[in-house]
Motif scaffolding. Sequence first.
Motif, PDB file in Angstrom:
ATOM      1  N   GLU A 186      13.963  37.196   4.430  1.00 55.40           N
ATOM      2  CA  GLU A 186      15.347  36.802   4.189  1.00 55.40           C
ATOM      3  C   GLU A 186      15.990  37.771   3.201  1.00 55.40           C
ATOM      4  N   THR A 187      17.205  38.180   3.498  1.00 49.62           N
ATOM      5  CA  THR A 187      17.916  39.092   2.606  1.00 49.62           C
ATOM      6  C   THR A 187      18.332  38.346   1.335  1.00 49.62           C
ATOM      7  N   PRO A 188      17.939  38.838   0.156  1.00 46.02           N
ATOM      8  CA  PRO A 188      18.363  38.171  -1.089  1.00 46.02           C
ATOM      9  C   PRO A 188      19.885  38.133  -1.197  1.00 46.02           C
ATOM     10  N   LYS A 189      20.405  37.043  -1.719  1.00 41.49           N
ATOM     11  CA  LYS A 189      21.853  36.906  -1.867  1.00 41.49           C
ATOM     12  C   LYS A 189      22.389  37.834  -2.954  1.00 41.49           C
ATOM     13  N   PHE A 190      21.547  38.092  -3.973  1.00 39.26           N
ATOM     14  CA  PHE A 190      22.002  38.879  -5.107  1.00 39.26           C
ATOM     15  C   PHE A 190      21.149  40.133  -5.298  1.00 39.26           C
ATOM     16  N   HIS A 191      21.727  41.144  -5.889  1.00 42.25           N
ATOM     17  CA  HIS A 191      20.944  42.263  -6.401  1.00 42.25           C
ATOM     18  C   HIS A 191      21.476  42.594  -7.797  1.00 42.25           C
ATOM     19  N   PHE A 202      12.157  46.064 -16.401  1.00 39.94           N
ATOM     20  CA  PHE A 202      13.047  45.242 -15.581  1.00 39.94           C
ATOM     21  C   PHE A 202      12.896  45.681 -14.124  1.00 39.94           C
ATOM     22  N   GLY A 203      13.034  44.716 -13.212  1.00 41.51           N
ATOM     23  CA  GLY A 203      12.924  45.038 -11.796  1.00 41.51           C
ATOM     24  C   GLY A 203      12.579  43.816 -10.971  1.00 41.51           C
ATOM     25  N   LYS A 204      12.599  43.996  -9.658  1.00 47.74           N
ATOM     26  CA  LYS A 204      12.330  42.920  -8.706  1.00 47.74           C
ATOM     27  C   LYS A 204      10.832  42.785  -8.483  1.00 47.74           C
ATOM     28  N   ASN A 205      10.342  41.533  -8.408  1.00 38.85           N
ATOM     29  CA  ASN A 205       8.932  41.324  -8.112  1.00 38.85           C
ATOM     30  C   ASN A 205       8.739  40.926  -6.648  1.00 38.85           C
ATOM     31  N   LYS A 206       7.503  40.555  -6.280  1.00 37.80           N
ATOM     32  CA  LYS A 206       7.166  40.328  -4.878  1.00 37.80           C
ATOM     33  C   LYS A 206       7.720  39.024  -4.305  1.00 37.80           C
ATOM     34  N   VAL A 207       8.174  38.114  -5.155  1.00 44.77           N
ATOM     35  CA  VAL A 207       8.655  36.829  -4.646  1.00 44.77           C
ATOM     36  C   VAL A 207      10.167  36.669  -4.844  1.00 44.77           C
ATOM     37  N   GLY A 208      10.881  37.789  -4.891  1.00 44.63           N
ATOM     38  CA  GLY A 208      12.337  37.725  -4.912  1.00 44.63           C
ATOM     39  C   GLY A 208      12.956  37.337  -6.230  1.00 44.63           C
ATOM     40  N   GLU A 209      12.271  37.654  -7.327  1.00 40.32           N
ATOM     41  CA  GLU A 209      12.843  37.429  -8.656  1.00 40.32           C
ATOM     42  C   GLU A 209      13.097  38.776  -9.330  1.00 40.32           C
ATOM     43  N   TYR A 210      14.147  38.824 -10.111  1.00 41.28           N
ATOM     44  CA  TYR A 210      14.422  40.011 -10.923  1.00 41.28           C
ATOM     45  C   TYR A 210      14.078  39.647 -12.361  1.00 41.28           C
ATOM     46  N   ASP A 268       5.583  32.907   1.520  1.00 41.43           N
ATOM     47  CA  ASP A 268       5.132  33.365   0.209  1.00 41.43           C
ATOM     48  C   ASP A 268       4.952  32.159  -0.697  1.00 41.43           C
ATOM     49  N   ARG A 269       4.574  32.397  -1.975  1.00 44.62           N
ATOM     50  CA  ARG A 269       4.273  31.265  -2.853  1.00 44.62           C
ATOM     51  C   ARG A 269       5.514  30.460  -3.240  1.00 44.62           C
ATOM     52  N   LYS A 270       6.693  30.950  -2.864  1.00 42.37           N
ATOM     53  CA  LYS A 270       7.911  30.174  -3.092  1.00 42.37           C
ATOM     54  C   LYS A 270       8.352  29.463  -1.821  1.00 42.37           C
ATOM     55  N   GLY A 271       7.517  29.571  -0.765  1.00 47.28           N
ATOM     56  CA  GLY A 271       7.818  28.874   0.479  1.00 47.28           C
ATOM     57  C   GLY A 271       8.799  29.583   1.381  1.00 47.28           C
ATOM     58  N   ARG A 272       9.111  30.834   1.078  1.00 46.52           N
ATOM     59  CA  ARG A 272      10.068  31.576   1.900  1.00 46.52           C
ATOM     60  C   ARG A 272       9.361  32.241   3.084  1.00 46.52           C
TER      61      ARG A 272
END
Length: 318
Positions: free
Chosen positions: A97-102, A124-132, A39-43
């Motif tokens: 990869e499973t996110p470390k946090f929710h 508020f919510g999670k986006n496509k690149v693993g950010e909340y 993805d655009r964050k390199g994950r």
Amino acid sequence: MNNDDFNNNVNSCLEIDKLLRKTLSKNKIRYNDIYSFTDRKGRLKIKIKLDSTDGESYCKKYIVPVISNYIRTPLCVSENGCSINPESGECSIIIEETPKFHISSYVAYNAKDGEKYSGDSYSFGKNKVGEYVTLISDGMGSGPEAGLESEAAVELIEKFMEGGFSESTMLNTVNAIMGMKFSEDEKFTTLDMNSIDLYTGDTSFIKIGGVMSFVKSGNEVEVIDSVELPFGILDKIKVEPVKMNVKKGDIIVSISDGVIDVDKNNLGDYSWIVEYLKNSPTNPEVISREIIDRAKKMNEGKVLDDMTVIASKVYSSY
């Protein structure tokens, strides 16, 4: 082999695919195709195609554990789950990869007395690149018209973030769009945004005319503030995000200015919120509701401006 070693030993997604195919074949896992991308964050993302008769349950039970064990990184099926091609009957699943946090969030709000609609908008919510991402926008005034202005700002920011634009491009484009409207109506709107990287806990706060936010960590409270002007006042804006790292148990509280403009003798005073948070419960619903209730009590139950409070708690997945 840990995840860093795995990534260092492959030069391209094509090589990753070869290694994964060997691993799946060795473990006698059924699948039609597999390929990797970032993805655009390199994950790393891994797309699996298999017969729909196997589907997501088979993937979760057999494929995810085998690949997780191989690259020694917790993996999961993405939130989008399984998509089935109606023509071929083939199922496509993305493993990541499973996110470390929710994060768990709760919002409490109160429209200005006499108004049916609030001029504050939020999301508020999670986006496509693993950010909340948490957003609060306060339109000038109150009521439906102010609400439309702030809602437009929130929707624009969400669209630009999904598109992967840089913070500078995103904010200045929204500023220009909102500014064209303000040149006619002489109105403005604010933006208060924070984004949490769910893999690292790295957090960025951006405030365009927004008021302070609070980060509760145990009994300590950090105040995040800014002096930036609202959208539409300057032709170009340059914002320096406030950066920090959050961890399990931390609580981020975002507010609109109506919450701190309740004391006529001390407009903008937020010391009472800090004192409350130091010994407050850790339930985000209770926190957001109690801050609203306390703000109203400080003004004898009157609500002179729209009030919005979002409390978000950080949990650890592993």
